[in-house]
Structures are given as structure tokens and as C-alpha cells.
Design a protein around this motif. Structure first.
Motif, PDB file in Angstrom:
ATOM      1  N   TYR A  29       0.838  -1.207   0.000  1.00 17.10           N
ATOM      2  CA  TYR A  29       0.000   0.000   0.000  1.00 17.10           C
ATOM      3  C   TYR A  29       0.868   1.250   0.000  1.00 17.10           C
ATOM      4  CZ  TYR A  29      -3.016   3.746   1.637  1.00 17.10           C
ATOM      5  OH  TYR A  29      -3.678   4.952   1.769  1.00 17.10           O
ATOM      6  N   ASN A  30       1.920   1.222   0.813  1.00 15.67           N
ATOM      7  CA  ASN A  30       2.811   2.387   0.868  1.00 15.67           C
ATOM      8  C   ASN A  30       3.480   2.638  -0.479  1.00 15.67           C
ATOM      9  OD1 ASN A  30       2.211   2.851   3.554  1.00 15.67           O
ATOM     10  ND2 ASN A  30       3.919   1.584   4.308  1.00 15.67           N
ATOM     11  N   ASN A  31       3.686   1.554  -1.243  1.00 12.95           N
ATOM     12  CA  ASN A  31       4.304   1.683  -2.569  1.00 12.95           C
ATOM     13  C   ASN A  31       3.275   1.942  -3.655  1.00 12.95           C
ATOM     14  OD1 ASN A  31       6.919   1.277  -1.574  1.00 12.95           O
ATOM     15  ND2 ASN A  31       6.701  -0.971  -1.718  1.00 12.95           N
ATOM     16  N   GLY A  32       1.996   1.935  -3.270  1.00 13.05           N
ATOM     17  CA  GLY A  32       0.941   2.257  -4.224  1.00 13.05           C
ATOM     18  C   GLY A  32       0.543   1.112  -5.122  1.00 13.05           C
ATOM     19  N   THR A  33       0.888  -0.121  -4.785  1.00 11.49           N
ATOM     20  CA  THR A  33       0.538  -1.268  -5.641  1.00 11.49           C
ATOM     21  C   THR A  33      -0.816  -1.876  -5.297  1.00 11.49           C
ATOM     22  OG1 THR A  33       1.764  -2.749  -4.180  1.00 11.49           O
ATOM     23  CG2 THR A  33       2.948  -1.823  -6.081  1.00 11.49           C
ATOM     24  N   ILE A  34      -1.358  -1.587  -4.110  1.00 11.11           N
ATOM     25  CA  ILE A  34      -2.713  -2.040  -3.738  1.00 11.11           C
ATOM     26  C   ILE A  34      -3.461  -0.859  -3.154  1.00 11.11           C
ATOM     27  CG2 ILE A  34      -2.005  -4.434  -3.314  1.00 11.11           C
ATOM     28  CD1 ILE A  34      -2.162  -3.828  -0.308  1.00 11.11           C
ATOM     29  N   THR A  35      -4.779  -0.984  -3.112  1.00  7.75           N
ATOM     30  CA  THR A  35      -5.614   0.100  -2.594  1.00  7.75           C
ATOM     31  C   THR A  35      -5.732   0.005  -1.077  1.00  7.75           C
ATOM     32  OG1 THR A  35      -7.652  -1.183  -2.755  1.00  7.75           O
ATOM     33  CG2 THR A  35      -6.956   0.063  -4.723  1.00  7.75           C
ATOM     34  N   ALA A  36      -6.289   1.079  -0.483  1.00  3.35           N
ATOM     35  CA  ALA A  36      -6.520   1.095   0.970  1.00  3.35           C
ATOM     36  C   ALA A  36      -7.521   0.018   1.364  1.00  3.35           C
ATOM     37  CB  ALA A  36      -7.006   2.477   1.401  1.00  3.35           C
TER      38      ALA A  36
END
Length: 434
Positions: free
Chosen positions: A387-394
Motif C-alpha cells: 500500500y505504501n508503494n501504491g501497488t494495492i488500494t486502501a
């Protein structure tokens, strides 16, 4: 000294970050069992039965005391022996006039005394039968009180569960709050969008709702357990898992089984009582009286004291087989008790086998839960990095967090269920917990 204590207390109150420690009251399952038994309306029955037995036993023991009966009577006989007509035929001049006439009326006041000399064991058998009845009544009360344990178990272990769930929910809520704080900073820097925070905020609201539901449930359980135990249990009390042995024997010590044995003893005492009815009885008697005529002195027309004493034996040599039939009835009742005890024993053994299988299953689940939690923590940690790397959503990240949280809750549920199953195993077998 008093001023020194006040100064020390004031010093504590002004120390930044100092929080006075208040010791939590620990409530144990054994304590709840004892208090529920004491608070029950049945708890005083044992003493009442003992009082009744003592009174009955005293009365039976007094069977050896002499009995005293007062009496009185008046009789009038229309015809009595006329001695003058009988003696008048004798060749003795004037003899008929010397014989007084027998009175037509009789008066007497008596005190009758009867003393048992030998009763064939009747009094002893009656006292033994009364004692056996006392033991049966006490055990019946104990059996009824034993049933309270299942109610206590339900409230106690549910309280353990809601306490542990609340602890986990609070920990989870703290984690969500920290995540929201981090996300708000990221939002201010334009790294994430508002919808990511909304996902976490909705989860926070859901957790807070669950905590409130948990508090309501705990208040209800505390009220019911307090009513059952007759004590006020406040919300700050801490409930602990009972210490239980790892190996539990299959020996049965249920009070119901002991009750069957005591009822058999009661019937055996009844057999002795029946046998004593056929034994010979010896007794003594005496009468102290005041009457006219005095005793059998019918020729004396005057009120005078007199007495009578003697002894006797009584033996019922033929009772039309009544005693035999009574014995047969008691023997059949003994057979019924044996059958019912065997049936209950078999049912309890089946319950123990089923509970043993449940314990083994919960043991297996608890072991696998520990491994599952370790795996879920690694998955959540990886999801956080993604998530921090933006590869999955919240939402995807939150889903992994929820799954980890649920695995931890399941572990606590299984652990408490395992303890409850072991306690129920002990209750089925009739053993006490420490």
C-alpha cells in the motif's frame, strides 16, 4: 506522620503522567460456583433437613422411655352377684347378713405406665431409616445445586470472551487511529487521496460500534452473574481462566450417582425395619389407681388407692405374608435403582466421550490458530508495504488487516471454548475445579 502522608499523596497527584494503580478484583470460576450455591434458595435446605432429622430421632429414641397415660371411668352394672342368696341356703344362721352386697356402680381414676423391655430392633431400625432419609434429602439438594454450574459457566466464559474481544478491538482501534494519522499526513503532502482515509475512518466507526455493543453485552452478563451469585460484580473485575489439569480421568463422581447409592441404603434400612415387625416384643406395665371398689375387691364399698403391675410378650406369628410382600416390593425398588443408575452411568460416559472429542478438536484448532496468526501477520506486513508503494488500494490493505484481526479473535474464542469444554468435562464427571 499524617501530614507526611498527605504531602506524599499530593506529590503523586502533581507528577506529570502519573496514574494511580487500582488493583482489579479477580473473580474465579470456583468462587462463582460457591457463591451461586450459597445464594440459592435451596442452600438452607441441608440445615433444615438436619433439624428435622434431629427432632425425629429424638422422638424415636424416646420410644425406650416409659409411657404415662391418665384415665378415668364410671361403670354401672344392672346385675351383680347376690352372695346373700347363695349363702342363705347354708345351715349357718345369720351368715347371709354378714356378706355385704356387691355395688352396681364402679369408679376409678388411673395412671397407666408402660415400658418397652425388648422391641425386636424396631426403634433402632426406625432411627437408621430416618438417618438414611436425611442423607438422601441432603444429596437431593446437593444435586439440584450442582445444576447451577452450567448457568455459571455460560455467564462466566462469555464474560471472558467479551473482555478479550474488547481488548483486541481496542488494540485494533489504536492501530487504525495511528494509520489514519499517518494517512492524513500523506494526504497533506498529496501522496494519497481522501477516499483512502475514508476507508479507514469507516473501519474506525465500525470498531467503535462493536466496542459499544461489547460493553452493553458485558453489562448484561455482569447483571445476570451478579444475580445468580448474589454478589455485586463491577465492570472492573477481572475474570481469569481456571487452572485445569492436562489429563482428565473418566471416573464418575456425579452427585446423582451418589444419590442412587444413598437411596439403596435407605431401602436396605427399610428391609431391616420390616424384619423387626416380625420379632417378639416384651413389655412391662403398671397401673396406679384410686377407685371404688379398689381393684378387684368388689366386696369393699369405699374409695381407696390400689395398683397393678405385670409384664407381657407379644409376637405376631402370622401376618398373612404382609412382611414378605413388603420385602419383595423393596427388592424390586432396589432393582429399579440399579437399572436407573446403570442408564445414567452409560449416558454420562457417552457425554464424556463427546466432550473429549470436542476438547481434542479445540486443541487442534488452537494450535493451528497460532500458526495462522503468524502467517496473517506476515501477509498484513507485506500488504502495508504494498500500500505504501501504491501497488494495492486502501480497501485491499484494510481487508488483510481485518483478516489478521479475525484470526486473532478466533484464537481467543477457541482458547476460551477449550477451557470451557474442559470445565464441562469435569462437571459431567462430577469433579471439582481448583
Amino acid at each position: 506522620m499524617k501530614m507526611k502522608k498527605i504531602f506524599m499523596l499530593a506529590a503523586f497527584l502533581v507528577i506529570p503522567g502519573f496514574t494511580p494503580l487500582i488493583a482489579q478484583k479477580i473473580v474465579t470460576l470456583k468462587e462463582c460456583y460457591d457463591k451461586a450455591s450459597a445464594a440459592s434458595a435451596l442452600s438452607g435446605e441441608k440445615n433444615t433437613y438436619s433439624d428435622i432429622w434431629q427432632l425425629n430421632d429424638k422422638n424415636l429414641a424416646k420410644g425406650w422411655f416409659p409411657s404415662l397415660d391418665a384415665g378415668g371411668s364410671f361403670l354401672y352394672n344392672s346385675s351383680v352377684v347376690d352372695m346373700s342368696s347363695i349363702l342363705g341356703s347354708l345351715p349357718i344362721p345369720g351368715i347371709a347378713s354378714l356378706i355385704p352386697k356387691l355395688p352396681h356402680d364402679q369408679y376409678k381414676v388411673t395412671v397407666d405406665i408402660n415400658q418397652v423391655i425388648y422391641d425386636g430392633g424396631a426403634i433402632k431400625s426406625a432411627r437408621e431409616l430416618e438417618k438414611a432419609g436425611l442423607n438422601v434429602s441432603k444429596k437431593e439438594t446437593e444435586t439440584d445445586l450442582y445444576k447451577l454450574r452450567s448457568q455459571v459457566n455460560g455467564y462466566y466464559f462469555n464474560l471472558l470472551l467479551v473482555d478479550r474481544q474488547k481488548e483486541l478491538l481496542n488494540n485494533y482501534l489504536g492501530l487504525i487511529n495511528k494509520r489514519i494519522d499517518t494517512m492524513e499526513s500523506a494526504l497533506a503532502n498529496g501522496v494519497i487521496i481522501q477516499s483512502d482515509i475514508d476507508v479507514m475512518s469507516s473501519e474506525k466507526i465500525k470498531i467503535e460500534q462493536q466496542i459499544r455493543e461489547n460493553e452493553i453485552m458485558k453489562a448484561s452478563l455482569l447483571k445476570q452473574l451478579s444475580d445468580l451469585t448474589g454478589t455485586g460484580i463491577d465492570g472492573d473485575s477481572r475474570f481469569i481462566l481456571p487452572a485445569l489439569p492436562n489429563e482428565i480421568s473418566e471416573e464418575l463422581l456425579r452427585p446423582e450417582l451418589q444419590l442412587f447409592d444413598l437411596k439403596k441404603e435407605q431401602l436396605s434400612a427399610g428391609l431391616k425395619a420390616v424384619e423387626s415387625k416380625r420379632m417378639p416384643k416384651a413389655f412391662g406395665f403398671a397401673t396406679l389407681a384410686y377407685g371404688n371398689p379398689p381393684g378387684n375387691n368388689f366386696f369393699k364399698d369405699a374409695f381407696e388407692p390400689y395398683y397393678i403391675f405385670g409384664a407381657g410378650v407379644k409376637w405376631n406369628i402370622f401376618d398373612w405374608d404382609k412382611a414378605k410382600n413388603e420385602k419383595e416390593i423393596i427388592n424390586k425398588q432396589l432393582q429399579i435403582l440399579d437399572n436407573r443408575k446403570e442408564d445414567l452411568t452409560n449416558n454420562l460416559k457417552r457425554l464424556l466421550q463427546a466432550k473429549k472429542a470436542e476438547i481434542e478438536n479445540l486443541n487442534s484448532l488452537a494450535e493451528s490458530d497460532s500458526a495462522l496468526i503468524a502467517v496473517r501477520k506476515r501477509i498484513t506486513s507485506a500488504a502495508e508495504s504494498q500500500y505504501n508503494n501504491g501497488t494495492i488500494t486502501a480497501t485491499e490493505y484494510l481487508s488483510e488487516m481485518n483478516t489478521e484481526q479475525q484470526s486473532m479473535i478466533n484464537y481467543e474464542i477457541h482458547k476460551i471454548q477449550l477451557s470451557m469444554a474442559k470445565v464441562e468435562y469435569l462437571n459431567i464427571s462430577g469433579k471439582d475445579i481448583e
